[in-house]
Design a protein around this motif. Structure first.
Motif, PDB file in Angstrom:
ATOM      1  N   GLY A 194       0.807  -1.497   0.192  1.00  0.00           N
ATOM      2  CA  GLY A 194      -0.125   0.250  -0.200  1.00  0.00           C
ATOM      3  C   GLY A 194       0.899   1.780   0.367  1.00  0.00           C
ATOM      4  N   ASP A 195       2.045   1.196   0.155  1.00  0.00           N
ATOM      5  CA  ASP A 195       3.288   2.336   0.026  1.00  0.00           C
ATOM      6  C   ASP A 195       3.196   3.510  -0.907  1.00  0.00           C
ATOM      7  OD1 ASP A 195       3.543   2.678   2.790  1.00  0.00           O
ATOM      8  OD2 ASP A 195       5.441   1.748   2.751  1.00  0.00           O
ATOM      9  N   VAL A 196       3.239   4.264  -1.181  1.00  0.00           N
ATOM     10  CA  VAL A 196       3.352   4.930  -2.555  1.00  0.00           C
ATOM     11  C   VAL A 196       4.546   5.860  -2.388  1.00  0.00           C
ATOM     12  CG1 VAL A 196       2.527   7.008  -3.829  1.00  0.00           C
ATOM     13  CG2 VAL A 196       0.750   5.384  -3.169  1.00  0.00           C
ATOM     14  N   ILE A 197       5.682   5.441  -3.165  1.00  0.00           N
ATOM     15  CA  ILE A 197       6.894   5.996  -3.595  1.00  0.00           C
ATOM     16  C   ILE A 197       6.858   6.867  -4.813  1.00  0.00           C
ATOM     17  CG2 ILE A 197       9.336   5.395  -3.640  1.00  0.00           C
ATOM     18  CD1 ILE A 197       7.425   3.076  -2.314  1.00  0.00           C
ATOM     19  N   THR A 198       7.258   8.102  -4.210  1.00  0.00           N
ATOM     20  CA  THR A 198       7.905   9.126  -5.503  1.00  0.00           C
ATOM     21  C   THR A 198       8.407   9.565  -5.457  1.00  0.00           C
ATOM     22  OG1 THR A 198       5.887  10.864  -3.955  1.00  0.00           O
ATOM     23  CG2 THR A 198       5.419   9.152  -5.700  1.00  0.00           C
ATOM     24  N   LEU A 199       8.988  10.791  -5.804  1.00  0.00           N
ATOM     25  CA  LEU A 199      10.484  11.539  -6.084  1.00  0.00           C
ATOM     26  C   LEU A 199       9.789  12.978  -5.515  1.00  0.00           C
ATOM     27  CD1 LEU A 199      12.437  10.305  -8.707  1.00  0.00           C
ATOM     28  CD2 LEU A 199      12.954  10.045  -7.085  1.00  0.00           C
ATOM     29  N   ARG A 200      10.875  13.501  -4.966  1.00  0.00           N
ATOM     30  CA  ARG A 200      10.117  14.942  -4.733  1.00  0.00           C
ATOM     31  C   ARG A 200      10.262  16.080  -5.517  1.00  0.00           C
ATOM     32  NH1 ARG A 200      15.609  16.834  -1.434  1.00  0.00           N
ATOM     33  NH2 ARG A 200      16.110  17.968  -3.647  1.00  0.00           N
ATOM     34  N   ALA A 201       9.126  16.916  -5.781  1.00  0.00           N
ATOM     35  CA  ALA A 201       8.829  17.551  -7.193  1.00  0.00           C
ATOM     36  C   ALA A 201      10.184  17.687  -7.562  1.00  0.00           C
ATOM     37  CB  ALA A 201       7.949  18.926  -6.402  1.00  0.00           C
ATOM     38  N   SER A 202      11.127  19.099  -6.812  1.00  0.00           N
ATOM     39  CA  SER A 202      12.458  19.665  -7.726  1.00  0.00           C
ATOM     40  C   SER A 202      13.649  18.240  -8.388  1.00  0.00           C
ATOM     41  CB  SER A 202      12.980  19.919  -6.561  1.00  0.00           C
ATOM     42  OG  SER A 202      13.442  19.146  -5.467  1.00  0.00           O
ATOM     43  N   SER A 203      12.833  16.943  -8.042  1.00  0.00           N
ATOM     44  CA  SER A 203      13.712  16.162  -8.317  1.00  0.00           C
ATOM     45  C   SER A 203      13.666  15.370  -9.782  1.00  0.00           C
ATOM     46  CB  SER A 203      14.083  15.376  -6.980  1.00  0.00           C
ATOM     47  OG  SER A 203      14.306  15.239  -6.045  1.00  0.00           O
ATOM     48  N   LYS A 204      12.034  15.430 -10.227  1.00  0.00           N
ATOM     49  CA  LYS A 204      11.795  14.652 -10.935  1.00  0.00           C
ATOM     50  C   LYS A 204      12.732  14.637 -12.316  1.00  0.00           C
ATOM     51  CE  LYS A 204       6.679  14.008  -9.159  1.00  0.00           C
ATOM     52  NZ  LYS A 204       5.098  14.186  -9.031  1.00  0.00           N
ATOM     53  N   ASP A 205      12.410  15.667 -12.240  1.00  0.00           N
ATOM     54  CA  ASP A 205      13.441  15.667 -14.020  1.00  0.00           C
ATOM     55  C   ASP A 205      14.687  16.130 -13.916  1.00  0.00           C
ATOM     56  OD1 ASP A 205      10.830  16.596 -15.782  1.00  0.00           O
ATOM     57  OD2 ASP A 205      11.204  18.694 -14.551  1.00  0.00           O
ATOM     58  N   ASN A 206      14.994  14.895 -12.584  1.00  0.00           N
ATOM     59  CA  ASN A 206      16.776  14.797 -12.688  1.00  0.00           C
ATOM     60  C   ASN A 206      17.427  14.262 -13.763  1.00  0.00           C
ATOM     61  OD1 ASN A 206      18.917  12.421 -11.958  1.00  0.00           O
ATOM     62  ND2 ASN A 206      18.624  14.658  -9.856  1.00  0.00           N
ATOM     63  N   ALA A 207      18.207  14.591 -13.689  1.00  0.00           N
ATOM     64  CA  ALA A 207      19.086  13.863 -15.801  1.00  0.00           C
ATOM     65  C   ALA A 207      19.086  12.350 -15.226  1.00  0.00           C
ATOM     66  CB  ALA A 207      20.328  14.714 -16.105  1.00  0.00           C
ATOM     67  N   ALA A 208      20.119  12.031 -14.163  1.00  0.00           N
ATOM     68  CA  ALA A 208      20.356  10.885 -13.768  1.00  0.00           C
ATOM     69  C   ALA A 208      19.020   9.825 -14.073  1.00  0.00           C
ATOM     70  CB  ALA A 208      21.101  10.679 -12.775  1.00  0.00           C
ATOM     71  N   VAL A 209      17.529  10.409 -13.204  1.00  0.00           N
ATOM     72  CA  VAL A 209      16.288  10.027 -13.139  1.00  0.00           C
ATOM     73  C   VAL A 209      15.722   9.126 -14.383  1.00  0.00           C
ATOM     74  CG1 VAL A 209      13.935   9.301 -12.570  1.00  0.00           C
ATOM     75  CG2 VAL A 209      15.767   9.932 -10.812  1.00  0.00           C
ATOM     76  N   ALA A 210      15.844  10.127 -15.611  1.00  0.00           N
ATOM     77  CA  ALA A 210      15.199  10.442 -16.968  1.00  0.00           C
ATOM     78  C   ALA A 210      15.797   9.471 -17.342  1.00  0.00           C
ATOM     79  CB  ALA A 210      16.098  11.873 -17.413  1.00  0.00           C
ATOM     80  N   ALA A 211      18.203   9.557 -17.600  1.00  0.00           N
ATOM     81  CA  ALA A 211      18.064   8.390 -18.022  1.00  0.00           C
ATOM     82  C   ALA A 211      18.149   6.766 -17.549  1.00  0.00           C
ATOM     83  CB  ALA A 211      20.339   8.762 -17.951  1.00  0.00           C
ATOM     84  N   SER A 212      17.749   6.748 -16.213  1.00  0.00           N
ATOM     85  CA  SER A 212      17.938   5.315 -16.163  1.00  0.00           C
ATOM     86  C   SER A 212      16.405   4.716 -16.496  1.00  0.00           C
ATOM     87  CB  SER A 212      17.360   5.489 -14.654  1.00  0.00           C
ATOM     88  OG  SER A 212      17.636   3.896 -14.286  1.00  0.00           O
ATOM     89  N   LEU A 213      15.292   5.683 -16.444  1.00  0.00           N
ATOM     90  CA  LEU A 213      14.129   4.960 -16.872  1.00  0.00           C
ATOM     91  C   LEU A 213      13.903   5.074 -18.125  1.00  0.00           C
ATOM     92  CD1 LEU A 213      12.019   7.711 -14.643  1.00  0.00           C
ATOM     93  CD2 LEU A 213      12.138   5.373 -15.229  1.00  0.00           C
ATOM     94  N   ALA A 214      15.375   5.448 -19.205  1.00  0.00           N
ATOM     95  CA  ALA A 214      15.370   5.418 -20.407  1.00  0.00           C
ATOM     96  C   ALA A 214      15.507   3.757 -20.864  1.00  0.00           C
ATOM     97  CB  ALA A 214      15.952   6.455 -21.093  1.00  0.00           C
ATOM     98  N   THR A 215      16.556   3.411 -20.251  1.00  0.00           N
ATOM     99  CA  THR A 215      16.487   2.082 -20.751  1.00  0.00           C
ATOM    100  C   THR A 215      16.209   1.233 -19.174  1.00  0.00           C
ATOM    101  OG1 THR A 215      18.423   2.622 -18.555  1.00  0.00           O
ATOM    102  CG2 THR A 215      18.709   3.066 -21.298  1.00  0.00           C
TER     103      THR A 215
END
Length: 203
Positions: free
Chosen positions: A136-157
């Motif tokens: 039931g836990d919902v895990i999200t990223l902080r608003a200012s971190s959602k466009d983090n380049a490392a996160v975007a690169a990871s999600l792209a692969t």
């Protein structure tokens, strides 16, 4: 013993298996143990086999020896199958969930995201990588971190293995724990009984 911080592929070559949480690189170019005698056939004792399986688990999840021992003791004290409960405890770590969600390429990178305060659970910041999530836990990223380049690169692969117990909404940088993990959650071959036997003589 502290966490290993040396060459990642070298570890996978020594253990004879890919560890997706340790590194996305693959030991394909030299699929044999490192060292001068790496390609020589070696007879491994029963203790050596148990040690090998234990090291696979420890290195994959990025734990110290003390941390893994503590989880094994907790799993042994619980009702039911010790090996199954150990996997559940390992998979429910917050750094592992962040990795499984695709927000980080490896467990070390996921641990950094968590410890630097980028991760929220139920809207509240949690900066403890070992925090244990629940159904039931919902895990999200902080608003200012959602466009983090490392996160975007990871999600792209995306990861090459499924995570059925998590509901992942990549665009929203959101993941929900929809069930509890079981032994099928480990995406590589491991003999969990040997891990339990390794620690049975030390607890």
């Amino acid at each position: 013993m502290s966490r290993y911080r040396g060459p990642k592929v070298r570890v996978m070559r020594a253990l004879g298996t890919e560890l997706p949480r340790l590194s996305r690189k693959k030991p394909e170019r030299r699929p044999y143990p490192p060292g001068k005698h790496g390609q020589a056939r070696r007879k491994v004792s029963e203790f050596g086999l148990r040690l090998l399986e234990k090291q696979k688990l420890r290195m994959n999840y990025g734990l110290s020896e003390r941390q893994l021992l503590g989880l094994v003791v907790e799993a042994h004290a619980s009702k039911g199958n010790t090996a199954e409960h150990l996997v559940e405890l390992l998979e429910r770590r917050l750094d592992n969930v962040v990795f499984r969600a695709g927000f980080a390429r490896t467990i070390p990178a996921a641990r950094q995201l968590v410890s630097h305060g980028h991760v929220l659970i139920g809207g509240k910041r949690v900066d403890i990588p070992s925090f244990r999530v629940k159904r039931g836990d919902v895990i999200t990223l902080r608003a200012s971190s959602k466009d983090n380049a490392a996160v975007a690169a990871s999600l792209a692969t995306p990861l090459s293995f499924p995570t059925d117990w998590l509901t992942i909404e990549a665009a929203e940088r959101k993941v929900t724990v929809s069930a509890l993990p079981d032994v099928t959650a480990i995406p590589f071959v491991i003999n969990l009984q040997r891990v339990i036997e390794f620690y049975s003589q030390r607890t």
